[in-house]
Design a protein around this motif. Structure first.
Motif, PDB file in Angstrom:
ATOM      1  N   ILE A 197       0.650  -1.113   0.143  1.00 13.20           N
ATOM      2  CA  ILE A 197       0.200   0.114  -0.067  1.00 13.20           C
ATOM      3  C   ILE A 197       0.813   1.099  -0.030  1.00 13.20           C
ATOM      4  CG2 ILE A 197      -1.827   1.294   1.163  1.00 13.20           C
ATOM      5  CD1 ILE A 197      -2.611  -1.456   2.643  1.00 13.20           C
ATOM      6  N   GLU A 198       0.555   2.208  -0.944  1.00 11.83           N
ATOM      7  CA  GLU A 198       1.478   3.439  -0.821  1.00 11.83           C
ATOM      8  C   GLU A 198       1.647   3.983   0.382  1.00 11.83           C
ATOM      9  OE1 GLU A 198       1.185   7.898  -3.013  1.00 11.83           O
ATOM     10  OE2 GLU A 198       0.177   6.141  -3.944  1.00 11.83           O
ATOM     11  N   GLY A 199       2.680   4.418   0.981  1.00 13.05           N
ATOM     12  CA  GLY A 199       2.957   4.934   2.064  1.00 13.05           C
ATOM     13  C   GLY A 199       3.333   4.020   3.436  1.00 13.05           C
ATOM     14  N   GLY A 200       3.188   2.700   3.039  1.00 15.72           N
ATOM     15  CA  GLY A 200       3.167   1.632   4.022  1.00 15.72           C
ATOM     16  C   GLY A 200       4.617   1.355   4.219  1.00 15.72           C
ATOM     17  N   ASP A 201       5.027   0.895   5.264  1.00 20.52           N
ATOM     18  CA  ASP A 201       6.088   0.405   5.587  1.00 20.52           C
ATOM     19  C   ASP A 201       6.455  -1.356   5.670  1.00 20.52           C
ATOM     20  OD1 ASP A 201       7.576   2.789   5.789  1.00 20.52           O
ATOM     21  OD2 ASP A 201       7.089   3.098   7.952  1.00 20.52           O
ATOM     22  N   LEU A 202       7.197  -1.909   5.101  1.00 24.76           N
ATOM     23  CA  LEU A 202       7.250  -3.318   5.329  1.00 24.76           C
ATOM     24  C   LEU A 202       6.182  -4.281   4.977  1.00 24.76           C
ATOM     25  CD1 LEU A 202       9.167  -3.297   8.672  1.00 24.76           C
ATOM     26  CD2 LEU A 202      10.072  -3.673   6.567  1.00 24.76           C
ATOM     27  N   PRO A 203       5.626  -3.911   3.742  1.00 27.78           N
ATOM     28  CA  PRO A 203       4.432  -4.529   3.088  1.00 27.78           C
ATOM     29  C   PRO A 203       4.705  -5.987   2.650  1.00 27.78           C
ATOM     30  CG  PRO A 203       5.539  -3.306   1.213  1.00 27.78           C
ATOM     31  CD  PRO A 203       6.382  -3.102   2.549  1.00 27.78           C
ATOM     32  N   GLY A 204       3.619  -6.634   2.876  1.00 31.94           N
ATOM     33  CA  GLY A 204       3.947  -8.250   2.431  1.00 31.94           C
ATOM     34  C   GLY A 204       3.423  -8.312   0.793  1.00 31.94           C
ATOM     35  N   GLU A 231     -14.953   0.330  12.006  1.00 32.67           N
ATOM     36  CA  GLU A 231     -13.657   0.107  11.557  1.00 32.67           C
ATOM     37  C   GLU A 231     -13.513  -0.009  10.080  1.00 32.67           C
ATOM     38  OE1 GLU A 231     -11.351  -0.681  15.787  1.00 32.67           O
ATOM     39  OE2 GLU A 231     -12.220  -2.279  14.663  1.00 32.67           O
ATOM     40  N   ILE A 232     -14.542  -1.107   9.668  1.00 36.72           N
ATOM     41  CA  ILE A 232     -14.478  -1.722   8.226  1.00 36.72           C
ATOM     42  C   ILE A 232     -14.814  -0.627   7.511  1.00 36.72           C
ATOM     43  CG2 ILE A 232     -15.728  -3.172   6.798  1.00 36.72           C
ATOM     44  CD1 ILE A 232     -15.659  -5.274   8.969  1.00 36.72           C
ATOM     45  N   ASP A 233     -15.862   0.186   7.804  1.00 33.87           N
ATOM     46  CA  ASP A 233     -16.395   1.429   7.088  1.00 33.87           C
ATOM     47  C   ASP A 233     -15.406   2.436   6.859  1.00 33.87           C
ATOM     48  OD1 ASP A 233     -18.877   0.261   6.758  1.00 33.87           O
ATOM     49  OD2 ASP A 233     -19.729   1.607   8.567  1.00 33.87           O
ATOM     50  N   LYS A 234     -14.454   2.730   7.818  1.00 34.00           N
ATOM     51  CA  LYS A 234     -13.573   3.566   7.768  1.00 34.00           C
ATOM     52  C   LYS A 234     -12.315   3.096   6.789  1.00 34.00           C
ATOM     53  CE  LYS A 234     -14.092   5.966  11.926  1.00 34.00           C
ATOM     54  NZ  LYS A 234     -13.922   6.081  13.422  1.00 34.00           N
ATOM     55  N   ILE A 235     -11.896   1.809   6.942  1.00 37.85           N
ATOM     56  CA  ILE A 235     -10.839   1.336   5.951  1.00 37.85           C
ATOM     57  C   ILE A 235     -11.410   1.200   4.416  1.00 37.85           C
ATOM     58  CG2 ILE A 235      -9.908  -0.869   5.187  1.00 37.85           C
ATOM     59  CD1 ILE A 235      -9.600  -1.473   8.229  1.00 37.85           C
ATOM     60  N   VAL A 236     -12.653   1.170   4.230  1.00 35.98           N
ATOM     61  CA  VAL A 236     -13.372   1.050   3.059  1.00 35.98           C
ATOM     62  C   VAL A 236     -13.231   2.537   2.376  1.00 35.98           C
ATOM     63  CG1 VAL A 236     -15.362   0.998   1.635  1.00 35.98           C
ATOM     64  CG2 VAL A 236     -14.960  -0.632   3.255  1.00 35.98           C
ATOM     65  N   VAL A 237     -13.512   3.488   3.142  1.00 37.74           N
ATOM     66  CA  VAL A 237     -13.297   4.929   2.692  1.00 37.74           C
ATOM     67  C   VAL A 237     -11.929   5.305   2.111  1.00 37.74           C
ATOM     68  CG1 VAL A 237     -13.174   7.303   3.308  1.00 37.74           C
ATOM     69  CG2 VAL A 237     -15.051   5.688   4.054  1.00 37.74           C
ATOM     70  N   PHE A 238     -10.825   4.671   3.146  1.00 35.78           N
ATOM     71  CA  PHE A 238      -9.048   4.824   2.737  1.00 35.78           C
ATOM     72  C   PHE A 238      -9.033   4.119   1.470  1.00 35.78           C
ATOM     73  CE2 PHE A 238      -5.037   2.692   3.458  1.00 35.78           C
ATOM     74  CZ  PHE A 238      -4.532   3.643   3.027  1.00 35.78           C
ATOM     75  N   VAL A 239      -9.499   2.938   1.614  1.00 34.44           N
ATOM     76  CA  VAL A 239      -8.944   2.003   0.409  1.00 34.44           C
ATOM     77  C   VAL A 239      -9.521   2.376  -0.962  1.00 34.44           C
ATOM     78  CG1 VAL A 239      -9.084  -0.402  -0.492  1.00 34.44           C
ATOM     79  CG2 VAL A 239      -8.482  -0.139   1.757  1.00 34.44           C
ATOM     80  N   GLN A 240     -10.718   2.898  -0.925  1.00 32.52           N
ATOM     81  CA  GLN A 240     -11.135   3.539  -2.185  1.00 32.52           C
ATOM     82  C   GLN A 240     -10.358   4.569  -2.611  1.00 32.52           C
ATOM     83  OE1 GLN A 240     -14.826   2.992  -3.951  1.00 32.52           O
ATOM     84  NE2 GLN A 240     -13.613   1.173  -3.753  1.00 32.52           N
ATOM     85  N   THR A 241      -9.736   5.336  -1.690  1.00 35.42           N
ATOM     86  CA  THR A 241      -8.790   6.353  -2.205  1.00 35.42           C
ATOM     87  C   THR A 241      -7.528   5.931  -2.879  1.00 35.42           C
ATOM     88  OG1 THR A 241      -7.686   6.757  -0.271  1.00 35.42           O
ATOM     89  CG2 THR A 241      -9.600   7.904  -0.478  1.00 35.42           C
ATOM     90  N   LEU A 242      -6.994   4.762  -3.056  1.00 30.81           N
ATOM     91  CA  LEU A 242      -5.996   4.164  -3.210  1.00 30.81           C
ATOM     92  C   LEU A 242      -5.841   4.102  -4.691  1.00 30.81           C
ATOM     93  CD1 LEU A 242      -5.237   1.634  -0.404  1.00 30.81           C
ATOM     94  CD2 LEU A 242      -4.179   3.850  -0.637  1.00 30.81           C
TER      95      LEU A 242
END
Length: 122
Positions: A56-63, A111-122
């Motif tokens: 994920i853009e901006g993430g450290d040590l991604p899998g 929490e899931i709703d907030k993650i959806v909002v974030f992920v939709q911006t990627l």
């Protein structure tokens, strides 16, 4: 070989790799505070822990177990479909390695709703 990204995702990934930005018109009006909260949950190693499996853009040590989270509004134009994927990915793919975050109570509805909002911006 199976295309893991779909056509829109593959085009977006190719554009990203060669340095072109694809505008995210679907989430131009996303609440910046909700996006930030969703990102915090997604990156939190004790909560969403999305970086354990996804780049994920901006993430450290991604899998690299799951696909990179790029062009998500193109891959999941319907946020409810993305939410369903996070809630219980086994509904769409019984063999997935992704945990059912909602079904197993790993994350709350909010929490899931907030993650959806974030992920939709990627």
């Amino acid at each position: 070989m199976r295309n893991l990204f779909g056509t829109a995702g593959a085009v977006a990934l190719a554009a990203t790799l060669i340095g072109y930005a694809i505008p995210d018109l679907a989430n131009a009006d996303a609440d910046p505070e909700l996006v930030a909260q969703g990102k915090d949950i997604a990156f939190d190693r004790k909560k969403g822990n999305c970086l354990a499996c996804h780049a994920i853009e901006g993430g450290d040590l991604p899998g690299n177990i799951g696909p990179p989270l790029v062009a998500m509004s193109a891959r999941f134009p319907d946020p409810e479909r993305l939410r369903a994927q996070i809630w219980d990915p086994t509904a769409a793919n019984p063999d997935t390695m992704m945990p059912p975050f909602g079904l197993h109570g790993i994350l709350s509805e909010d929490e899931i709703d907030k993650i959806v909002v974030f992920v939709q911006t990627l």
